[in-house]
Scaffold this active site. Structure first.
Site, PDB file in Angstrom:
ATOM      1  N   ASP A 185      -3.651  12.136   8.030  1.00  0.00           N
ATOM      2  CA  ASP A 185      -2.920  11.213   8.917  1.00  0.00           C
ATOM      3  C   ASP A 185      -2.434  11.875  10.219  1.00  0.00           C
ATOM      4  OD1 ASP A 185      -2.989  10.342   6.213  1.00  0.00           O
ATOM      5  OD2 ASP A 185      -1.362   8.926   6.571  1.00  0.00           O
TER       6      ASP A 185
ATOM      7  N   GLU B  10      -3.844   5.946  10.805  1.00  0.00           N
ATOM      8  CA  GLU B  10      -2.847   4.867  10.668  1.00  0.00           C
ATOM      9  C   GLU B  10      -1.536   5.141  11.401  1.00  0.00           C
ATOM     10  OE1 GLU B  10      -0.952   4.038   7.015  1.00  0.00           O
ATOM     11  OE2 GLU B  10      -0.129   6.058   6.831  1.00  0.00           O
ATOM     12  N   ASN B  11      -1.238   6.420  11.699  1.00  0.00           N
ATOM     13  CA  ASN B  11       0.019   6.753  12.382  1.00  0.00           C
ATOM     14  C   ASN B  11      -0.212   7.303  13.792  1.00  0.00           C
ATOM     15  OD1 ASN B  11       0.382   8.080   9.251  1.00  0.00           O
ATOM     16  ND2 ASN B  11       1.795   6.478   9.870  1.00  0.00           N
TER      17      ASN B  11
ATOM     18  N   ASN C  69      -1.573   1.642   5.163  1.00  0.00           N
ATOM     19  CA  ASN C  69      -0.587   0.553   5.182  1.00  0.00           C
ATOM     20  C   ASN C  69      -0.032   0.260   6.577  1.00  0.00           C
ATOM     21  OD1 ASN C  69       0.471   3.248   4.418  1.00  0.00           O
ATOM     22  ND2 ASN C  69       2.462   2.283   4.720  1.00  0.00           N
ATOM     23  N   HIS C  70      -0.162   1.217   7.511  1.00  0.00           N
ATOM     24  CA  HIS C  70       0.342   0.976   8.876  1.00  0.00           C
ATOM     25  C   HIS C  70      -0.715   0.361   9.800  1.00  0.00           C
ATOM     26  CE1 HIS C  70       4.274   2.680   8.323  1.00  0.00           C
ATOM     27  NE2 HIS C  70       3.761   3.782   7.796  1.00  0.00           N
TER      28      HIS C  70
ATOM     29  N   HIS D  64      -5.787   5.705   0.074  1.00  0.00           N
ATOM     30  CA  HIS D  64      -4.501   5.832   0.760  1.00  0.00           C
ATOM     31  C   HIS D  64      -3.398   5.358  -0.185  1.00  0.00           C
ATOM     32  CE1 HIS D  64      -2.350   6.286   4.566  1.00  0.00           C
ATOM     33  NE2 HIS D  64      -1.614   5.272   4.179  1.00  0.00           N
TER      34      HIS D  64
ATOM     35  N   HIS E 140      -1.790   9.412   2.878  1.00  0.00           N
ATOM     36  CA  HIS E 140      -0.548   8.617   2.901  1.00  0.00           C
ATOM     37  C   HIS E 140       0.728   9.429   2.660  1.00  0.00           C
ATOM     38  CE1 HIS E 140       2.322   5.322   2.603  1.00  0.00           C
ATOM     39  NE2 HIS E 140       2.664   5.738   1.398  1.00  0.00           N
TER      40      HIS E 140
ATOM     41  N   HIS F 283       1.359  12.494   3.375  1.00  0.00           N
ATOM     42  CA  HIS F 283       1.563  13.435   4.480  1.00  0.00           C
ATOM     43  C   HIS F 283       1.825  14.864   4.024  1.00  0.00           C
ATOM     44  CE1 HIS F 283       2.467  10.294   7.875  1.00  0.00           C
ATOM     45  NE2 HIS F 283       1.527   9.889   7.047  1.00  0.00           N
TER      46      HIS F 283
HETATM   47 FE   FE2 Z   1       0.432   8.036   7.060  1.00  0.00          FE
HETATM   48 FE   FE2 Z   2       0.382   5.322   4.860  1.00  0.00          FE
END
Ligand code: FE2
Ligand code: FE2
Length: 252
Positions: A8, A39-40, A67-68, A148, A173, A175
């Site tokens: 990520d 995603e981030n 999810n983001h 994820h 996810h 991190h």
């Molecule tokens: Fe993430």
């Molecule tokens: Fe995530």
């Protein structure tokens, strides 16, 4: 088939260390394909066009999400048309974008899949049921899943579930890179979490003061990305032919 998968990418610090370190990683590993979880990547939450372009220009071939994925509304303008971006496949039918993509490298087709866990995560379709259907096609040579998820048990179970049916399962996810990278006994390469690419002295990418304040006061707290100090890049190198996986960690 040699792949670098980067965990990520969090905001500007993540993009900065990526830009600085990717050339030397390419020189060292000569990957055929570079995949990253994005995603981030835009401000810590979601992805916009400018940041997606920047990451592709840096050398990333494919971006997986999580999810983001919907946090930047702009994504609805381009996720449908860009085959280099893959969002979790277990959203309801009709959701914009795709849960998989195929890329051809040196005459071989690689199937790249993205799924979200459903333990301590938004309640999407069962990832185990969804992956069965997705792998039930035969026009690819290699396959890799970015799973994820939050729960280590769900990710490890997925690794075993797909053992021998897929070339690699990499978790994202949390991190935080786990040290359990391995080849499962039927040849699937596996790691529970690749870790993140961004600030080194925050809490999962967020300023530590913000997160500590939230834990101490229990009050709603605005989370800002940690912009000062060193940065980290976490990734894995996967050789799908010789069935080897190695962790990569860079700090600057
Ligand atoms: Fe993430
Ligand atoms: Fe995530």
């Amino acid at each position: 088939m040699k792949i670098i998968f980067i965990g990520d990418i969090v905001g500007k610090p993540g993009r900065k260390i990526l830009k600085n370190k990717l050339p030397s990683l390419i020189e060292k590993y000569s990957p055929d394909l570079i995949i990253a979880n994005g995603e981030n990547a835009a401000g810590g939450k979601g992805l916009n066009q400018r940041v997606a372009d920047e990451l592709f220009e840096s050398g990333i071939d494919i971006l997986t999400m999580g999810n983001h994925v919907w946090d930047k509304k702009e994504i609805f303008n381009f996720i449908q048309g860009d085959k280099r971006i893959v969002r979790p496949a277990n959203y309801p039918k009709g959701t914009p974008g795709s849960g998989f993509t195929k890329v051809e490298v040196n005459g071989k087709i690689i199937l790249i899949l993205n799924l979200s866990g459903i333990v301590y995560m938004p309640p999407l379709d069962c990832p185990f049921k969804v992956i069965d259907e997705m792998l039930n096609v035969d026009d690819y040579d290699y396959s890799l899943l970015d799973f994820h998820g939050e729960a280590t048990s769900e990710k490890i179970a997925m690794g075993w579930y797909l053992n021998g049916k897929i070339d690699a399962v990499v978790g994202t996810h949390t991190h935080v890179q786990t040290s359990d990278y391995r080849r499962l006994d039927k040849g699937t390469l596996y790691i529970t979490d690749v870790g993140m690419t961004g600030p080194y002295n925050g809490v999962l990418g967020v300023k530590k003061e913000d997160v500590i304040k939230k834990f101490v006061t229990k009050m709603p707290t605005r989370f800002n990305i940690e912009t000062d100090g060193p940065k980290q890049l976490n990734a894995v190198y996967l050789d799908l032919n010789s069935e080897k996986i190695y962790p990569i960690k860079e700090i600057e």
